[in-house]
Design an enzyme around this catalytic site. Sequence first.
Site, mmCIF file in Angstrom:
data_model
loop_
_atom_site.group_PDB
_atom_site.id
_atom_site.type_symbol
_atom_site.label_atom_id
_atom_site.label_comp_id
_atom_site.label_asym_id
_atom_site.label_seq_id
_atom_site.Cartn_x
_atom_site.Cartn_y
_atom_site.Cartn_z
ATOM 1 N N SER A 127 0.812 -1.223 0.000
ATOM 2 C CA SER A 127 0.000 0.000 0.000
ATOM 3 C C SER A 127 0.842 1.270 0.000
ATOM 4 C CB SER A 127 -0.894 0.027 1.237
ATOM 5 O OG SER A 127 -1.670 -1.134 1.296
ATOM 6 N N GLY A 340 -23.168 -1.068 30.186
ATOM 7 C CA GLY A 340 -22.222 0.000 30.568
ATOM 8 C C GLY A 340 -20.840 -0.554 30.870
ATOM 9 N N GLU A 363 -5.830 -6.036 4.151
ATOM 10 C CA GLU A 363 -5.762 -7.156 3.191
ATOM 11 C C GLU A 363 -6.998 -7.191 2.264
ATOM 12 O OE1 GLU A 363 -3.733 -10.643 4.035
ATOM 13 O OE2 GLU A 363 -2.731 -9.867 5.818
HETATM 14 N N1 CAA Z 1 -3.638 -14.244 -8.055
HETATM 15 C C1 CAA Z 1 -2.789 -14.093 -9.106
HETATM 16 N N2 CAA Z 1 -3.009 -13.207 -10.108
HETATM 17 C C2 CAA Z 1 -4.137 -12.472 -10.043
HETATM 18 C C3 CAA Z 1 -5.059 -12.588 -8.971
HETATM 19 C C4 CAA Z 1 -4.775 -13.516 -7.953
HETATM 20 N N3 CAA Z 1 -5.592 -13.657 -6.924
HETATM 21 N N4 CAA Z 1 -6.071 -11.712 -9.165
HETATM 22 C C5 CAA Z 1 -5.815 -11.084 -10.317
HETATM 23 N N5 CAA Z 1 -4.645 -11.544 -10.845
HETATM 24 C C6 CAA Z 1 -3.998 -11.104 -12.097
HETATM 25 C C7 CAA Z 1 -5.031 -10.948 -13.209
HETATM 26 O O1 CAA Z 1 -5.236 -12.168 -13.877
HETATM 27 C C8 CAA Z 1 -4.393 -9.925 -14.093
HETATM 28 O O2 CAA Z 1 -3.416 -10.566 -14.895
HETATM 29 P P1 CAA Z 1 -3.108 -10.085 -16.430
HETATM 30 O O3 CAA Z 1 -2.409 -8.772 -16.295
HETATM 31 O O4 CAA Z 1 -2.232 -11.155 -16.965
HETATM 32 O O5 CAA Z 1 -4.432 -9.969 -17.106
HETATM 33 C C9 CAA Z 1 -3.638 -9.016 -13.111
HETATM 34 O O6 CAA Z 1 -3.459 -9.802 -11.899
HETATM 35 C C10 CAA Z 1 -4.386 -7.762 -12.772
HETATM 36 O O7 CAA Z 1 -5.626 -8.111 -12.195
HETATM 37 P P2 CAA Z 1 -6.885 -7.149 -12.251
HETATM 38 O O8 CAA Z 1 -7.079 -6.669 -13.641
HETATM 39 O O9 CAA Z 1 -8.013 -7.872 -11.604
HETATM 40 O O10 CAA Z 1 -6.405 -5.909 -11.348
HETATM 41 P P3 CAA Z 1 -7.245 -4.685 -10.801
HETATM 42 O O11 CAA Z 1 -6.345 -3.538 -10.724
HETATM 43 O O12 CAA Z 1 -8.528 -4.559 -11.545
HETATM 44 O O13 CAA Z 1 -7.701 -5.028 -9.295
HETATM 45 C C11 CAA Z 1 -8.004 -5.797 -7.095
HETATM 46 C C12 CAA Z 1 -7.463 -6.007 -8.509
HETATM 47 C C13 CAA Z 1 -8.748 -7.077 -6.763
HETATM 48 C C14 CAA Z 1 -8.939 -4.633 -6.901
HETATM 49 C C15 CAA Z 1 -6.738 -5.616 -6.235
HETATM 50 O O14 CAA Z 1 -6.122 -4.381 -6.513
HETATM 51 C C16 CAA Z 1 -6.994 -5.753 -4.764
HETATM 52 O O15 CAA Z 1 -7.116 -6.863 -4.260
HETATM 53 N N6 CAA Z 1 -7.033 -4.598 -4.033
HETATM 54 C C17 CAA Z 1 -7.008 -4.592 -2.615
HETATM 55 C C18 CAA Z 1 -5.607 -4.357 -2.137
HETATM 56 C C19 CAA Z 1 -5.292 -5.062 -0.882
HETATM 57 O O16 CAA Z 1 -5.852 -6.102 -0.559
HETATM 58 N N7 CAA Z 1 -4.345 -4.518 -0.146
HETATM 59 C C20 CAA Z 1 -3.875 -5.136 1.027
HETATM 60 C C21 CAA Z 1 -2.678 -4.422 1.532
HETATM 61 S S1 CAA Z 1 -1.634 -5.486 2.475
HETATM 62 C C22 CAA Z 1 -2.222 -5.471 4.049
HETATM 63 O O17 CAA Z 1 -3.260 -4.951 4.324
HETATM 64 C C23 CAA Z 1 -1.381 -6.224 5.018
HETATM 65 C C24 CAA Z 1 -1.651 -5.879 6.430
HETATM 66 O O18 CAA Z 1 -1.503 -4.781 6.855
HETATM 67 C C25 CAA Z 1 -2.058 -6.926 7.355
#
Ligand code: CAA
Length: 379
Positions: A127, A340, A363
């Site tokens: 992020s 409370g 996540e």
């Molecule tokens: N595994 C592997 N590859 C994947 C996948 C997966 N689960 N999901 C998608 N892909 C691939 C797709 O096939 C695509 O591949 P190509 O380029 O070959 O076509 C590529 O990844 C891009 O995928 P999208 O087009 O679906 O990407 P997007 O930009 O539309 O969005 C999203 C994807 C689901 C919105 C993603 O951005 C997401 O999950 N966002 C949330 C972010 C997140 O979870 N952040 C967590 C931060 S870490 C954290 O929080 C840790 C902590 O503190 C505890």
Amino acid sequence: MVDFELSEDLSLLQATAREFADKELAPNAGLWDKEEKFPQEAIDKAAEMGFLSVTIPEEYGGTQIGNLGACVLLEEINRGCASTGVTISVHNSLFCSPLVKFGTPEQKQKYLPKMATGEWLGAYCLSEAGAGSDAAGLRCMAKKDGSDWILDGSKMWITTGSKADVFIVFARTGEHRTRGISAFLVEKAYEGCSVGKKEEKLGIRASPTTEILFDNCRVPGENLLGEEGEGFKIALDTLDGGRLGIASQSLGITRACLEASVRYAKEREQFGRPIAKFQAIQWKIADMATELDAARLLTWRAAWQRDKGVPVTKESAMAKLFASRLANRAAREAVQIHGGAGYTREFPVERYMRDARITEIYEGATDIQRLVIARDTLS
Ligand code: CAA
């Protein structure tokens, strides 16, 4: 064939983790929360018990009990302390797991033994200020310099940020939105890598959440994780596993809420009888108990599938979506049952309510899980 029984090994792990949480975590979690104190001693003890090596193969000093094992462990740990829980979850599922899956033999040999003993902790830097739900919008840059890479930019909301020794960092190595991202193993000790602001948070206050900054930070070429341009897929595949950790955290918080509510409802008397005798309280307890079982079944199913190598993007999103919303409902009801008293720090339920809140945010926020599930279901 369906088998709903845990193996002997996992039952033993569950019992050991439960005892550890009862003795080492639950009695101290309130104070750690109040003082925002990182539970270093508890993490050291957890490492001695092998809880930091559940995704690491034996040849590197790990126990490699797999995703289902990690879920069983994390539910117990989070029932005692959600800050300790997320530290262990991130170390196992967001750092060690992708290193095992995508790392070279040299990278594994260099880092995994240290991670298995807890000598080093790992964190995951995806992020940024402008890239939360839209993770592919990240702008942190990695430019080639000879065989090395130079990283510039900043990461935000990094769990274990100030305590981790090594990070998996996602940075832009090309123009393409998703295929222009690569993953790197970056040690905190590298020149140009530093810890920025520490966040003051509503919950999981004993888990340090910080900025991680890169200023002309030189990373050796051999620390590229996976192929150049593969970083976004590594990030999302890793989150398929990580989300099971947060689903398990939600299960642990829900169980803590349920157990506290049952205890209090049997002790607290109003209108001349324990409040557990009133149906208004019984309905809340019945809903919590039923939904807890449903959430656990969703979580364990996805973990079991991931252990078999089956893609679980949808299933892990479903588990996290359902379990994290449940943890919030359960915590709200637990506070309500306590009345409370529940609103004060005399009882842990107010902490459970604050801790539960993050499970619907990190996540992948609740609406991102719904987006992932809807995309799959509609496709
Ligand atoms: N595994 C592997 N590859 C994947 C996948 C997966 N689960 N999901 C998608 N892909 C691939 C797709 O096939 C695509 O591949 P190509 O380029 O070959 O076509 C590529 O990844 C891009 O995928 P999208 O087009 O679906 O990407 P997007 O930009 O539309 O969005 C999203 C994807 C689901 C919105 C993603 O951005 C997401 O999950 N966002 C949330 C972010 C997140 O979870 N952040 C967590 C931060 S870490 C954290 O929080 C840790 C902590 O503190 C505890």
